[in-house]
Design a protein around this motif. Sequence first.
Motif, PDB file in Angstrom:
ATOM      1  N   VAL A  29       0.902  -1.336  -0.091  1.00 27.43           N
ATOM      2  CA  VAL A  29      -0.141   0.014  -0.095  1.00 27.43           C
ATOM      3  C   VAL A  29       1.018   1.262   0.104  1.00 27.43           C
ATOM      4  O   VAL A  29       1.939   1.135   0.446  1.00 27.43           O
ATOM      5  N   ASP A  33      -0.295   9.920   0.775  1.00 28.89           N
ATOM      6  CA  ASP A  33      -1.000  10.440  -0.201  1.00 28.89           C
ATOM      7  C   ASP A  33       0.050  10.806  -1.452  1.00 28.89           C
ATOM      8  O   ASP A  33       1.265  11.534  -1.057  1.00 28.89           O
ATOM      9  N   THR A  91      -0.835   8.558 -11.846  1.00 29.79           N
ATOM     10  CA  THR A  91      -2.099   8.102 -10.738  1.00 29.79           C
ATOM     11  C   THR A  91      -1.992   8.691  -9.525  1.00 29.79           C
ATOM     12  O   THR A  91      -0.867   8.548  -8.954  1.00 29.79           O
ATOM     13  N   VAL A  93      -2.743   8.701  -5.367  1.00 31.10           N
ATOM     14  CA  VAL A  93      -2.926   7.507  -4.890  1.00 31.10           C
ATOM     15  C   VAL A  93      -3.138   8.012  -3.358  1.00 31.10           C
ATOM     16  O   VAL A  93      -2.518   9.011  -2.824  1.00 31.10           O
ATOM     17  N   LYS A  94      -3.867   7.693  -2.210  1.00 29.28           N
ATOM     18  CA  LYS A  94      -4.136   7.914  -1.007  1.00 29.28           C
ATOM     19  C   LYS A  94      -3.516   6.951  -0.213  1.00 29.28           C
ATOM     20  O   LYS A  94      -3.236   5.852  -0.519  1.00 29.28           O
ATOM     21  N   LYS A  95      -2.822   7.294   0.978  1.00 29.74           N
ATOM     22  CA  LYS A  95      -2.240   6.439   1.886  1.00 29.74           C
ATOM     23  C   LYS A  95      -3.132   5.313   2.166  1.00 29.74           C
ATOM     24  O   LYS A  95      -4.064   5.555   2.533  1.00 29.74           O
ATOM     25  N   GLN A  97      -3.824   2.863   0.239  1.00 33.34           N
ATOM     26  CA  GLN A  97      -4.089   2.403  -1.166  1.00 33.34           C
ATOM     27  C   GLN A  97      -3.563   1.182  -1.551  1.00 33.34           C
ATOM     28  O   GLN A  97      -2.308   1.374  -1.784  1.00 33.34           O
ATOM     29  N   LEU A  98      -4.219   0.315  -2.038  1.00 34.74           N
ATOM     30  CA  LEU A  98      -3.438  -0.900  -2.559  1.00 34.74           C
ATOM     31  C   LEU A  98      -2.763  -0.132  -3.988  1.00 34.74           C
ATOM     32  O   LEU A  98      -3.523   0.093  -4.652  1.00 34.74           O
ATOM     33  N   ILE A  99      -1.544  -0.650  -4.093  1.00 35.16           N
ATOM     34  CA  ILE A  99      -0.607  -0.489  -5.369  1.00 35.16           C
ATOM     35  C   ILE A  99      -0.150  -1.547  -6.173  1.00 35.16           C
ATOM     36  O   ILE A  99       0.183  -1.436  -6.998  1.00 35.16           O
ATOM     37  N   THR A 150     -12.286  -0.557   6.602  1.00 31.19           N
ATOM     38  CA  THR A 150     -12.471  -1.908   5.719  1.00 31.19           C
ATOM     39  C   THR A 150     -12.132  -2.798   6.966  1.00 31.19           C
ATOM     40  O   THR A 150     -11.635  -2.982   8.104  1.00 31.19           O
ATOM     41  N   SER A 178      -0.505  -1.284   6.284  1.00 31.07           N
ATOM     42  CA  SER A 178      -1.592  -1.267   5.713  1.00 31.07           C
ATOM     43  C   SER A 178      -2.267  -0.218   6.637  1.00 31.07           C
ATOM     44  O   SER A 178      -2.547  -0.461   7.747  1.00 31.07           O
TER      45      SER A 178
END
Length: 180
Positions: A29, A33, A91, A93-95, A97-99, A150, A178
């Motif tokens: 992840v 950000d 792209t 991405v937010k902290k 977030q799955l990358i 989640t 995560s």
Amino acid sequence: FIDDFNQPRSGGRLHHATDIIAKKLTPVVAVVDSTVRYLVSPEASWGFAIYLEDSEGYQYNYLHLNNDTPGTDDGLGGEAYAYAPNISRGTVVKKGQLIGWVGDSGNAETVGAHLHFEMIDPNGTILNPYESLLAATPVAEINNPKPLTTTITIPKNYQLVKYATSPTVYLLANDIMSEI
């Protein structure tokens, strides 16, 4: 993981990262950000990799992402099993977030699955990521955990960590952070 920053590597080079040992296909992840600044395609000698850059210019590099089809060590997984869907150069991405997914791509093929994680400051100075891990606050000192967004299961012997430089709480599972 251990503090393997600046340890010698083949060819007289030094290791400018912390290797985080984890099972193949463990989710990777974004730690902050950020924007995807570089994405290896096709697989390079150092494997599949994602380089993120935050708004302050710090760079976070993730190397040796997965290159295998699930359940194999065939090297045929390609980008579909290295990078999360919709991850490409540019792209945002937010902290948390799955990358991508942990693997053994590139020159890690013979040493086993792990995440090679680098940090570089805006001036280009390579930082020891291990120091950030050492600054983590133990679970008992976290006073106001935020609600889960989640559903997760926390494996036995893993922990929640909070870094002094961030208000975010992370789950340290399989030695991969995560956000929760």
